[in-house]
Design an enzyme around this catalytic site. Structure first.
Site, PDB file in Angstrom:
ATOM      1  N   GLY A  97       0.836  -1.205   0.000  1.00 12.71           N
ATOM      2  CA  GLY A  97       0.000   0.000   0.000  1.00 12.71           C
ATOM      3  C   GLY A  97       0.866   1.248   0.000  1.00 12.71           C
ATOM      4  N   ARG A 156       1.190  -4.929  -5.400  1.00 13.33           N
ATOM      5  CA  ARG A 156       1.380  -6.217  -4.729  1.00 13.33           C
ATOM      6  C   ARG A 156       1.632  -7.228  -5.848  1.00 13.33           C
ATOM      7  NH1 ARG A 156      -0.604  -4.696   0.389  1.00 13.33           N
ATOM      8  NH2 ARG A 156      -2.186  -3.102   0.127  1.00 13.33           N
ATOM      9  N   ASP A 166       4.812  -4.929   6.199  1.00 13.46           N
ATOM     10  CA  ASP A 166       5.388  -6.232   6.548  1.00 13.46           C
ATOM     11  C   ASP A 166       5.261  -7.260   5.423  1.00 13.46           C
ATOM     12  OD1 ASP A 166       2.701  -6.449   6.980  1.00 13.46           O
ATOM     13  OD2 ASP A 166       2.877  -6.720   9.148  1.00 13.46           O
ATOM     14  N   THR A 183       3.918   2.859   5.721  1.00 12.30           N
ATOM     15  CA  THR A 183       2.510   2.487   5.763  1.00 12.30           C
ATOM     16  C   THR A 183       1.816   3.452   6.700  1.00 12.30           C
ATOM     17  OG1 THR A 183       0.933   0.917   6.715  1.00 12.30           O
ATOM     18  CG2 THR A 183       3.185   0.722   7.466  1.00 12.30           C
ATOM     19  N   ASP A 223      -0.502   2.657   8.650  1.00  6.55           N
ATOM     20  CA  ASP A 223      -1.139   1.917   9.736  1.00  6.55           C
ATOM     21  C   ASP A 223      -0.355   1.906  11.045  1.00  6.55           C
ATOM     22  OD1 ASP A 223      -3.084   1.296   7.851  1.00  6.55           O
ATOM     23  OD2 ASP A 223      -2.124  -0.573   7.285  1.00  6.55           O
ATOM     24  N   ASP A 227       1.736  -0.175  12.118  1.00  7.52           N
ATOM     25  CA  ASP A 227       1.604  -1.497  12.725  1.00  7.52           C
ATOM     26  C   ASP A 227       2.881  -2.339  12.572  1.00  7.52           C
ATOM     27  OD1 ASP A 227       1.477  -1.759  10.013  1.00  7.52           O
ATOM     28  OD2 ASP A 227      -0.206  -3.146   9.991  1.00  7.52           O
ATOM     29  N   ARG A 282      -6.087  -1.250   9.002  1.00  7.49           N
ATOM     30  CA  ARG A 282      -6.120  -2.718   8.910  1.00  7.49           C
ATOM     31  C   ARG A 282      -6.422  -3.340  10.275  1.00  7.49           C
ATOM     32  NH1 ARG A 282      -1.395  -5.275   5.711  1.00  7.49           N
ATOM     33  NH2 ARG A 282      -0.230  -4.204   7.343  1.00  7.49           N
TER      34      ARG A 282
END
Lengths: 328, 328, 328, 328
Positions: free
Chosen positions: A16, A77, A108, A131, A133, A135, A177
């Site tokens: 992303g 991707r 990741d 990212t 996120d 995360d 996410r």
């Protein structure tokens, strides 16, 4: 230290996209120029490696992108890279272009790809966490996270203008996410009445209690921020349940969506991306590989990729308490 | 001219909220102070009139709201005001509070209410066009429209950052009710590949042709801006049809939603709201009633309410052509 | 109509830069592609014409610039073009590159150059008004003006946050050269206590009276917006005079400066630039020359360059009155 | 732990204002409501304490300020509080209003005042770091710093649009008093050619070398970011020296000024202010005093005020190197 052996580095963005990826690419290209090694930009992530879409990046070819959202190298991707054949093709192109190492800006999933590739072909690489996120283990902040937070609170500020004018209850879905970082922080920052995140056990009873408290406190509006990964239900389900429970409430839903991925990166994201881009080049020059460059307590740190992929940043319990206190 | 007879004016916001309503309220309150008549703020539109929710607005009580989105008087749609009993209650409160006239900031629904009220009870009123939709006859611009346009293009700029990074097709739904002004103007301004509005005959064939042209021209992304009133279908239907026709496209949908109603008003909206608020007070002082204050060719004009409600602004054919040319 | 004779058009930006110039260049290049004529971008205004700095602009070479401030063709003021020799060189290059006509995006200085050039060499050209100052006759708005207004009010909103926290008087200088359009409109939109513009007779007595009124009304802060062309004095002089007259006031000065020239163009500026860019190409195709494409009452109009240079837009007296009323 | 003894807390903002102060006040007031103690807002910092300008702050009296720049309690520097008599008056009012403790949001000057006051009268207090300068020891970030950084880079982005259109050299002065944090970080984030800060030994030779390098590298523009505390000279002096050395450069100056103090706080500042406001109340309830609540490595920490005043955060050498590398 293996400075002499590295002559050419490839850089790509993968997975992303997030604001600040361009800034990181620029930092990689400029650091390469500074250390007098060549830099090659690979288009579309691993896809570009497989299909040999690359071009050299000099110091000037990354001008005027420091403040542009998105990634001019584009990202994707790659299904093909998950196959052994795909990776073999990628390796071939890598050799053909005489790339000695890779810098992979992404999340990741992208790092997992790099990890496998490294194990199979021994190509040194360093990951840079890009990212929205936040995360990824091994860094306090990922590139794009701070920008996304500001985009979200500006959007919720706007929604509140309208919500308050109408005494409305708004369910706002934000990205992240499986992680609740964006929801929790943007929720606190926008004065949310309640914040629903996957890391916290939520219940309709608690939500309804919070809404009733809001009503009784004569608040003009209630914003409920919901992480996309929330397990209690999505915003539409939650809104429906709320309308059934409180038929006189004026309930609305907004899914913020892809506006959260774009926009000019914030200062913090630009500085972070600049530092990590430079650190990744210097890390490779120092002989590091199969690691991620991150920032912890404001210092550059390198974390083994395996650890970065496996572990997770924990949500701070203090923040959950702060959110509760401020919603009084 | 009937300056001596007016002593107290009521001001309300009604219908959907829009950025700049606060600026207009401020202008009304300040103009009243300037002309030494009293000003009363009525909460929640006609609802507040019926339930006697009012309070005096002096010059200082509207400070620091010039740049705040929404309306601090709040707004509502009133079912009760549609009944004769409701309006009778409203009239009673009006007399009790010694209000000589009303200024109603809102859209055509709100003006219709004022019109009926005027006919039944002879209460002088002037309408001020406040809606993001720009769908009111008698004014070139409505208050909030310009701000909404800027909100939309900033959002689409962000979406494009992400779309371009991924070679995506994005369907973006924007507000505007039955009117395509927001869609057409924001579509041109954000470089949309196609713009679907109710005022124009659209077809899936044309849309698909445009998308194919985009692909063949090697564009990195395609944004399709769709008015919420579009008759060909909503964004979800259109996205689904596109995916069926072009299975290899990466198609996404964003509904911008209520962020379009909020935010600090733009300069143009603040100036417009300031001018119309002052003009409405001066219009009442000049004995005007049952009219809307608007702006045409940059001059204040008053249009009979009946006309403002009935007629519609036309979409400019030149703009549709410009959109087509620029999507080449 | 002379469509067949035009094969290649040159476009340049000249004079001061303004947000939306890129959007206008894009519109010119795309309209050329649409009408199947060639488009050439000339760098650095007339300088590029003299020194033969040009390159072809296809439909795709102007992608992703619709929302970028500044001008990628760059701009300059050319001393050499003011000489007969300079213009002769420019004409030579024009012929060498087979340019049949020019589109000049800029202000009245740039149009004067085009006008002289046309008279000397008969090269058809159309002017497109690009300046933040809005001081060009023949158009209601110039490209960049609306964006500059929004930049200014956002800046003043920020200044007010601080001013109000400290009970301060702020003198804010805004751009506009000899014209007060930016000052007057941004002053109204930011709730200025007073607005000083060259088109209006100002005096220290009036200014001090306004400041005293502000103090007596218990306002938390006073913003005085001053046009750079104001004749009563510059912001530093005015601040000094105010401090001498009211020693207990906390007086500050801010010169907004060049932030006003940059930034992503607003929706209105993007639509305006798109329309005028297309109109300029269509105008040339229709055989028009030595005219400026502008917008009046929302319609495209062409004004003889001589008139556009000579005449001036008047400041609206109504706006001055509105400013005064709202400062009560 | 002394929870039972605290019944009423006063909160004030003092010294220079910064974005997020309102958010911090809100957090204090809401945390007090949550822990069922009373909260009183003191106007104008220590001035309001001396002149008894206070009013109670309930949970609802701080609504809709989370995203407003500035401080609604206003702020001031108090000469009188530096005198023993002034502080005695302040203490009297404190007793009269039955305030048991104070929360002081401000910079080190404000903390020094609180420290002296505590020593003289034993009034428990906790400091909350609110300043855009980020120059306070004991916290990684001060409230307002992140917002100011974003304001600065948005401004420089705009300036670059214009600079690049004209091949200009721009000297941009940013705030930060004696500290270079804003300059260094915003300089990196805006792609500055050079960054001049007091913590680093600068010379005209280095500056000129950097500008020459920029010219030779064919950069379209050069931005030099200068901290207001820079010792080599202010922006005007530096610009003059540059013009003398390079007479053909087009050199411009912008002093960003007070726009840096205002604006809606960023997400990070809102979260920081929320956490520190809550922490300050909880700290007092836990019996802490004469300390500052800060954040280090993302955890709440309390630092003795004496230490917070005396020590200084160091500029990160790595950042200086990153700036140099990226300017290649």
């Amino acid at each position: 230290m293996a400075k002499t052996t590295l002559k050419k580095i490839g850089v790509m963005t993968s997975g992303g996209d997030s604001p600040g990826m361009n800034t990181a690419i620029r930092a990689v290209a400029r650091a390469c120029a500074y250390y007098q090694i060549k830099c090659v930009g690979i288009k579309m992530g691993y896809e570009g490696l497989i299909h040999n879409q690359m071009s050299e990046l000099g110091a000037r070819s990354v001008k005027h992108i420091i403040n542009r959202g998105g990634t001019f190298l584009q990202t994707a991707r790659s299904e093909e890279f998950r196959t052994k054949e795909g990776r073999a093709k990628a390796f071939e192109n890598l050799k053909k272009n005489e790339l000695d190492a890779l810098i992979i800006i992404g999340g990741d999933g992208s790092f997992t790809g790099g990890n496998v590739f490294f194990k199979e072909f021994g190509i040194p690489f360093i990951g840079v966490p890009g990212t929205i996120d936040n995360d990824i283990f091994g860094t306090d902040f990922t590139i794009g996270y701070d920008t996304a937070l500001n985009t979200v609170i500006e959007a919720i500020d706007r929604i509140r203008d309208s919500a308050t004018s109408h005494n409305r209850v708004f369910f706002v879905e934000v990205m992240g996410r499986d992680a609740g970082f964006i929801a929790l922080n943007s929720g606190i920052a926008s004065g949310a009445q309640d914040i629903l995140i996957p890391e916290k056990k939520d219940s309709l009873d608690d939500l309804f209690g919070s809404l009733q408290h809001s009503q009784q406190s004569n608040k003009n509006s209630s914003i409920i921020v919901v992480a996309e990964g929330e397990e209690l239900g999505n915003v539409y389900d939650l809104a429906k349940a709320t309308e059934m429970r409180f038929p006189d409430y004026d309930v609305r839903v907004t899914v913020l969506g892809h506006i959260q991925r774009g926009g000019n990166p914030s200062c913090m994201d630009r500085v972070l991306a600049s530092r990590l881009g430079v650190a990744a080049v210097e890390g490779l020059l120092d002989g590091k590989s199969d690691v991620m460059a991150g920032i912890r307590s404001n210092k550059i740190v390198f974390t083994p990729i395996a650890e970065a992929i496996k572990k997770h940043n924990e949500i701070d319990k203090e923040l959950i308490k702060v959110a509760k206190i401020l919603a009084i």
